[in-house]
Design a protein around this motif. Structure first.
Motif, PDB file in Angstrom:
ATOM      1  N   HIS A 194      -9.684 -71.765   5.760  1.00 54.86           N
ATOM      2  CA  HIS A 194      -9.887 -72.098   7.162  1.00 54.86           C
ATOM      3  C   HIS A 194      -8.947 -73.181   7.672  1.00 54.86           C
ATOM      4  O   HIS A 194      -8.838 -73.374   8.867  1.00 54.86           O
ATOM      5  N   ASP A 230      -5.912 -72.064  10.129  1.00 55.38           N
ATOM      6  CA  ASP A 230      -6.128 -71.185  11.277  1.00 55.38           C
ATOM      7  C   ASP A 230      -5.661 -71.872  12.551  1.00 55.38           C
ATOM      8  O   ASP A 230      -6.001 -73.029  12.811  1.00 55.38           O
ATOM      9  N   GLY A 233      -9.083 -68.816  16.211  1.00 56.79           N
ATOM     10  CA  GLY A 233      -9.187 -67.749  15.212  1.00 56.79           C
ATOM     11  C   GLY A 233      -9.912 -66.521  15.709  1.00 56.79           C
ATOM     12  O   GLY A 233     -10.528 -65.808  14.941  1.00 56.79           O
ATOM     13  N   PRO A 280      -8.066 -59.051  13.378  1.00 56.57           N
ATOM     14  CA  PRO A 280      -7.527 -59.165  12.013  1.00 56.57           C
ATOM     15  C   PRO A 280      -6.258 -58.341  11.843  1.00 56.57           C
ATOM     16  O   PRO A 280      -6.056 -57.324  12.513  1.00 56.57           O
ATOM     17  N   LEU A 324      -9.873 -62.603   2.586  1.00 59.74           N
ATOM     18  CA  LEU A 324      -9.817 -62.944   4.008  1.00 59.74           C
ATOM     19  C   LEU A 324      -8.730 -62.121   4.666  1.00 59.74           C
ATOM     20  O   LEU A 324      -7.636 -61.957   4.117  1.00 59.74           O
ATOM     21  N   SER A 344      -7.468 -62.255   8.551  1.00 59.83           N
ATOM     22  CA  SER A 344      -7.591 -62.778   9.905  1.00 59.83           C
ATOM     23  C   SER A 344      -6.377 -62.369  10.728  1.00 59.83           C
ATOM     24  O   SER A 344      -5.531 -61.586  10.275  1.00 59.83           O
ATOM     25  N   HIS A 345      -6.257 -62.943  11.939  1.00 62.24           N
ATOM     26  CA  HIS A 345      -5.159 -62.563  12.823  1.00 62.24           C
ATOM     27  C   HIS A 345      -3.830 -63.170  12.407  1.00 62.24           C
ATOM     28  O   HIS A 345      -2.774 -62.711  12.825  1.00 62.24           O
TER      29      HIS A 345
END
Length: 607
Positions: A392, A395, A399, A403, A449, A451-452
């Protein structure tokens, strides 16, 4: 059933029908009376429980928990009769055999007319068809559960074979390099320096050959490793006591020189030099003797190893070379501009950066106090903070972006690589690797994970009956990182895995198992690769091979399938269930399985 022979005429001719003669025969044989009794009677008499269990699903729910008795069967028949009457009115049917009436409920049984049982069975026919379809789907499910582990095991065996062939090829190249090095050393140093100028007497030569053959037949790998570890401990004590205080392994700022790799083996040094350019080098502490070794890559994809001796003045020298130096740094600087072998171009160029533990009990910045720094493991809070930072801490914004899609970090999305898994736990990954045999280098990659702005994967590897877990991470536009250290890859994940399958990374316990080879041209082998639905939590193991949850009976049944039923008593006595079988070492198994052939057969089948 009644069987009667009726004569159509008295002259025994075909196609001649005498009605009065046939009616007379039917009368005196009692057939007409029997038919009348059958129409007016109740030939089918079914107990309450059997009747209710057979036909209650046409009116009530199949899951209804009601016992069959006179009241429930009466209610059931009344509802069935109403349903039949509705169907008759819709069809406009007026025949007698299409009615469900005049049934009787006695003391313990239901009495039905001869046509009513067929009528009831026709009402349950759709449910029977549905049941057959459900059974078909479930049988297919069971067959797939048996087939998928078999397919997974087949692919694992193909990967093992590919790994073995690759190891053989690499070892052949390595042995060829050793032979060339021996030849060059003999030419460079001569037979006197090598100690081969005086041939051994015939008697001593035969004695040496006999001892060598005897030793070759009695090699104990566990004893060999135990003795080697004992020697390593002695080397570490020597280095801490004698060499560390000299400080030749660090620069003026107390940082360890990048070319100093500490206590590593010859094989590990060759792994680090595997894909380096010509002239790349490192200096290591020998794991067998009190001294150093210089390993560097020369032209022709070969790696040379030179022993560093100690001069009379306390300095260092390359054995076979007349030059002497006061420190290791002076030796490196000199041979970066001068060849090690006269008339050759074996000049040291760039050092191979170390990224691993030095194996000497020191950190990468050594304060040289002559003692090992106290080892300290991370606390639970520190580990949680580090994990929070990894997942985290980087980010950007809130966030809330979409994704990253799989095509941004995978070369093939459908089907995906067979080693890729969804978000499964560490324990689930270890269970799958254990069920698949815990072969050295066997691995899987699980998603942590997505994410974007980045993706994080966990690389789980089995090596020498232990599990190792590493982090693979890549930002949206950047390089991959292995355990928070960058590696020279920014493309798809398959490139990183392929590199780790060819070369041993300093951060991994071993080289990863080779990829499953492609089938030859013209051969269709769909079992070599997973379909797109393979990103499940991991296949279960085949019932033929004991899993961690198998009982002792399952293990004995597996032994019997291998023709090893004679050892069943020993496995029962030792209470060898599936988990204990996979955790057992060689000594425990050989205590029960005495025969070498049987032991090899069992271990290979288990893997």
């Amino acid at each position: 059933h009644f069987v009667r022979c009726i004569k159509p005429n008295a002259v025994k001719k075909p196609k001649a029908w005498e009605q009065e003669m046939v009616l007379r025969q039917l009368t005196y044989t009692g057939m007409l009376q029997t038919v009348k009794m059958r129409r007016e009677g109740y030939p089918f008499r079914i107990p309450f429980a059997e009747f209710f269990n057979s036909y209650h699903g046409t009116v009530f729910e199949f899951s209804t928990h009601v016992k069959g008795n006179a009241a429930t069967c009466t209610e059931l028949l009344e509802r069935l009769e109403a349903a039949v009457e509705q169907q008759r009115s819709e069809r406009g049917d007026t025949t007698l055999t299409s009615k469900l009436s005049n049934w009787k409920v006695a003391k313990t049984m239901v009495f039905l007319k001869y046509w009513q049982l067929d009528l009831l069975n026709s009402m349950t026919h759709p449910f029977e068809v549905a049941a057959v379809k459900i059974q078909t789907c479930f049988r297919r499910h069971l067959a797939m559960r048996r087939y998928l582990p078999m397919k997974e095991k087949y692919a694992d065996e193909c990967a093992m074979a590919a790994t073995l062939i690759g190891d053989i090829r690499n070892n052949m190249d390595r042995v060829w390099g050793f032979e060339q090095t021996i030849v060059e050393e003999e030419v460079r140093r001569g037979p006197i320096d090598l100690g081969i100028s005086k041939p051994l007497p015939e008697k001593e030569l035969k004695k040496a050959e006999k001892a060598m053959q005897k030793g070759a037949g009695e090699v104990n790998q566990r004893k060999f490793e135990k003795d080697l570890n004992k020697v390593k401990k002695g080397v570490v004590k020597w280095w801490i006591k004698i060499e560390r205080s000299k400080g030749f392994h660090v620069d003026e700022n107390g940082l360890v020189h990048p070319w100093f790799h500490g206590l590593i083996s010859r094989t590990e040094a060759e792994d680090y030099l595997f894909d380096q350019p010509s002239g790349a080098f490192l200096i290591r502490v020998s794991e067998r003797v009190h001294g150093y070794a210089l390993s560097f890559r020369v032209h022709g994809n070969r790696i040379r190893h030179y022993k560093l001796g100690f001069s009379a003045g306390g300095g260092y020298t390359i054995v076979g070379n007349a030059e002497e130096f006061g420190s290791l740094e002076e030796l490196v600087l000199y041979f970066q501009s001068h060849p090690i072998t006269a008339g050759d171009d074996d000049v040291l160029t760039e050092p191979v950066q170390f990224e691993h533990d030095l194996g000497l009990g020191i950190s990468h910045s050594d304060d040289i106090r002559g003692k090992r720094p106290p080892t300290r493991s991370m606390s639970k809070e520190e580990r949680a903070d580090k994990s929070k930072t990894i997942f985290h801490g980087n980010d950007s914004g809130n966030g809330s972006g979409e994704p990253m899609t799989y095509d941004l970090f995978l070369a093939t999305v459908d089907p995906q690589p067979r080693w890729l898994r969804d978000k499964i736990s560490r324990q689930a990954a270890e269970d799958e690797l254990e069920d698949r045999g815990m072969v050295d280098g066997r691995f899987l990659v699980r998603e942590k994970l997505r994410s974007h702005d980045r993706v994080v994967f966990a690389l789980s590897v089995s090596f020498r009956k232990k599990f190792y877990h590493h982090l693979l991470m890549r930002p949206f536009a950047g390089q991959w990182q292995l355990d928070e250290k960058p590696i020279d890859f920014s493309g798809p994940l398959e490139e990183v895995i392929a590199y780790l399958q060819r070369k041993k990374s300093p951060r991994l316990a071993s080289v990863l198992e080779a990829e499953v080879p492609e089938a030859p041209d013209g051969v269709v082998d769909s079992a070599l690769h997973h379909p797109s639905a393979s990103r499940q939590s991991g296949p279960k193991r085949s019932n033929l091979v004991p899993s961690s949850s198998s009982t002792v009976d399952d293990v004995v049944a597996w032994l019997a399938s291998l023709g090893l039923a004679k050892y069943a008593g020993g496995f029962y006595k030792a209470k060898f269930d599936g988990r204990k079988l996979h955790k057992a070492n060689e000594k425990q198994l050989r205590k029960i399985v005495k025969s070498e052939d049987d032991y090899v057969l069992m271990v290979r089948a288990l893997r």
